[in-house]
Design an enzyme around this catalytic site. Structure first.
Site, PDB file in Angstrom:
ATOM      1  N   TYR A  43     -27.836-101.024 -59.549  1.00 28.37           N
ATOM      2  CA  TYR A  43     -27.804-102.434 -59.932  1.00 28.37           C
ATOM      3  C   TYR A  43     -28.613-102.687 -61.204  1.00 28.37           C
ATOM      4  O   TYR A  43     -28.199-103.457 -62.081  1.00 28.37           O
ATOM      5  CB  TYR A  43     -28.343-103.306 -58.800  1.00 28.37           C
ATOM      6  CG  TYR A  43     -27.331-103.608 -57.735  1.00 28.37           C
ATOM      7  CD1 TYR A  43     -26.280-104.491 -57.969  1.00 28.37           C
ATOM      8  CD2 TYR A  43     -27.407-103.024 -56.474  1.00 28.37           C
ATOM      9  CE1 TYR A  43     -25.343-104.774 -56.994  1.00 28.37           C
ATOM     10  CE2 TYR A  43     -26.480-103.300 -55.485  1.00 28.37           C
ATOM     11  CZ  TYR A  43     -25.453-104.173 -55.755  1.00 28.37           C
ATOM     12  OH  TYR A  43     -24.510-104.447 -54.793  1.00 28.37           O
TER      13      TYR A  43
ATOM     14  N   ARG B  72     -22.700-116.359 -45.443  1.00 25.10           N
ATOM     15  CA  ARG B  72     -21.749-117.354 -45.945  1.00 25.10           C
ATOM     16  C   ARG B  72     -20.592-117.680 -45.013  1.00 25.10           C
ATOM     17  O   ARG B  72     -19.879-118.644 -45.253  1.00 25.10           O
ATOM     18  CB  ARG B  72     -21.183-116.883 -47.295  1.00 25.10           C
ATOM     19  CG  ARG B  72     -22.208-116.838 -48.405  1.00 25.10           C
ATOM     20  CD  ARG B  72     -21.642-116.186 -49.652  1.00 25.10           C
ATOM     21  NE  ARG B  72     -21.461-114.743 -49.455  1.00 25.10           N
ATOM     22  CZ  ARG B  72     -20.876-113.955 -50.351  1.00 25.10           C
ATOM     23  NH1 ARG B  72     -20.387-114.472 -51.463  1.00 25.10           N
ATOM     24  NH2 ARG B  72     -20.765-112.653 -50.113  1.00 25.10           N
TER      25      ARG B  72
ATOM     26  N   ARG C  40     -25.229-108.494 -42.171  1.00 27.27           N
ATOM     27  CA  ARG C  40     -24.916-109.813 -42.751  1.00 27.27           C
ATOM     28  C   ARG C  40     -24.533-110.822 -41.674  1.00 27.27           C
ATOM     29  O   ARG C  40     -23.671-111.675 -41.882  1.00 27.27           O
ATOM     30  CB  ARG C  40     -23.803-109.714 -43.792  1.00 27.27           C
ATOM     31  CG  ARG C  40     -24.188-108.953 -45.043  1.00 27.27           C
ATOM     32  CD  ARG C  40     -23.096-109.064 -46.091  1.00 27.27           C
ATOM     33  NE  ARG C  40     -23.315-108.160 -47.196  1.00 27.27           N
ATOM     34  CZ  ARG C  40     -22.360-107.595 -47.924  1.00 27.27           C
ATOM     35  NH1 ARG C  40     -21.090-107.855 -47.644  1.00 27.27           N
ATOM     36  NH2 ARG C  40     -22.645-106.791 -48.928  1.00 27.27           N
TER      37      ARG C  40
ATOM     38  N   ARG D 246     -27.407-123.772 -48.017  1.00 27.22           N
ATOM     39  CA  ARG D 246     -27.152-123.383 -49.404  1.00 27.22           C
ATOM     40  C   ARG D 246     -26.686-124.544 -50.270  1.00 27.22           C
ATOM     41  O   ARG D 246     -26.750-124.474 -51.499  1.00 27.22           O
ATOM     42  CB  ARG D 246     -26.102-122.266 -49.429  1.00 27.22           C
ATOM     43  CG  ARG D 246     -26.642-120.912 -49.034  1.00 27.22           C
ATOM     44  CD  ARG D 246     -27.425-120.271 -50.179  1.00 27.22           C
ATOM     45  NE  ARG D 246     -26.513-119.683 -51.157  1.00 27.22           N
ATOM     46  CZ  ARG D 246     -26.260-120.172 -52.353  1.00 27.22           C
ATOM     47  NH1 ARG D 246     -26.854-121.270 -52.755  1.00 27.22           N
ATOM     48  NH2 ARG D 246     -25.394-119.589 -53.175  1.00 27.22           N
TER      49      ARG D 246
ATOM     50  N   ASP E  56     -32.741-110.154 -49.618  1.00 29.30           N
ATOM     51  CA  ASP E  56     -31.767-109.417 -50.414  1.00 29.30           C
ATOM     52  C   ASP E  56     -32.425-108.160 -50.944  1.00 29.30           C
ATOM     53  O   ASP E  56     -33.630-108.170 -51.235  1.00 29.30           O
ATOM     54  CB  ASP E  56     -31.257-110.277 -51.575  1.00 29.30           C
ATOM     55  CG  ASP E  56     -30.022-109.668 -52.220  1.00 29.30           C
ATOM     56  OD1 ASP E  56     -30.193-108.923 -53.217  1.00 29.30           O
ATOM     57  OD2 ASP E  56     -28.909-109.907 -51.748  1.00 29.30           O
TER      58      ASP E  56
END
Length: 357
Positions: free
Chosen positions: A157, A33, A29, A42, A79
């Site tokens: 998921y 963010r 990652r 974003r 992702d």
């Protein structure tokens, strides 16, 4: 396909167990963010919009490479849940909450809603285009890693529908106990798509591949060996059969009990580990299998001052050694991390990760 010549092959050499003069470093990652430049992108585009726009996915992938010249690898911005999307399930990324499936698979009968087989060159074309574009834009500075989620993690998921960041996969594990045949059928489908997807990424320009089994640690050993490991091994074997020279990495988070089994039975070049196993122990378990290890600094360390980062990194490298080792965190960067913390980590690896003369 012609790409710029790779000028920093330290990561690739370490993956293959070749002699290196310094420990290579990248961060799971590393694009995301915690970076202000990512937040700017974003602000105008939703998460999956970035993933599905090759120009933006490329831009975001390059952001940490441009910011941190000490990184030795890049990883394509995407992702793991693009695979369920390709199979016909709607996946949303809810700000502050994470992934959400409005209609998860509640019963085995609902597997009829899935698209299978999947034409990855159509449904996941945007990932391949982003990889090819990024390879060119990198200009050979560092290698580009492609990736997929592991079948068990993707299954979790699809059934839980999101909201599992703290564990508790009771519905998904309930399938393994109550619906063994259906579980294997779903895992079979996911495995086939993952193999095609990874082969497509390599053909688009990925120079290494990582399989993320993020929820492996939620399985008991007997469930892991029945429902996770066989499919993980198959993915590596079938990708390796088509592309024998591409390094393959497996990160089965939390499955320390399986480390020796994975080392002994898989063709993965690199095994990633989290922070819950001591580097020296991990090295002892895997040494005779000649595997490269990757990891495993606790991401919480990056909230600490630089002196603490140095102290923990030095201890980590002493445990792993310089050779057949790729420095990374034991999981990914967190949204609250200060960008300087990543720089501290990278600089610390450069400081302590050199062969002593």
């Amino acid at each position: 396909m012609e790409f710029p010549k790779l000028t920093n092959d330290l990561f690739i050499r370490s993956c293959k167990g070749e002699l290196v003069e310094r420990v290579p470093v990248w961060i799971m990652r590393q694009a995301g963010r915690y970076l202000p430049e990512f937040k700017e992108v974003r602000a105008d585009t939703d998460f999956f919009g970035v993933c599905k726009t090759p120009e933006l996915a490329c831009k975001v992938t390059l952001q940490p490479i441009d910011r941190y010249p000490g990184l030795d690898a890049s990883i394509i911005f995407s992702d793991i849940l693009v695979v369920p999307q390709a199979m016909g399930l709607e996946v949303q990324m809810i700000p502050g909450k994470g992934p959400h499936f409005p209609q998860p698979l509640k019963t085995p009968e609902e597997m009829s809603r899935l698209i299978y087989p999947v034409d990855v060159h159509s449904s996941l074309k945007y990932v391949f285009e982003a990889i090819t574009l990024t390879r060119h834009r990198l200009g050979g500075r560092v290698p580009l890693i492609g990736f997929t989620g592991a079948p068990w993690t993707l299954m979790a998921y699809c059934i839980e529908g999101g909201g599992i960041s703290g564990g508790n996969l009771n519905a998904a594990k309930g399938w393994l106990y109550n619906h063994k045949e259906a579980s294997h059928k779903l895992l079979r489908m996911l495995t086939d798509v993952c193999i095609d997807y990874l082969v497509g990424q390599i053909e688009a320009g990925a120079q290494a591949i990582q399989v993320f089994d993020s929820w492996a640690g939620e399985l008991s050993p007997h469930l892991f060996y029945e429902f996770a490991q066989p499919y993980l091994l198959e993915i590596a074997e079938k990708v390796r059969a088509k592309h024998p020279n591409i390094p393959l990495i497996l990160f089965a988070k939390g499955a320390n009990h399986a480390l020796e089994s994975l080392a002994a039975n898989s063709v993965y070049d690199v095994l990633g580990i989290d922070w819950t196993i001591d580097p020296t122990q991990a090295r002892l378990i895997t040494e005779k299998y000649k595997k490269t290890l990757q990891g495993n600094l606790d991401p919480a360390v990056l909230y600490c001052p630089k002196e603490i980062v140095d102290e923990q990194v030095e201890k980590m490298i002493q445990g792993f050694g310089i050779q057949r080792y790729i420095a990374n965190l034991g999981h990914g960067m967190q949204p609250q991390h200060n960008p300087d913390s990543a720089n501290n980590f990278i600089n610390s690896i450069h400081k302590f990760g050199k062969e002593k003369k």
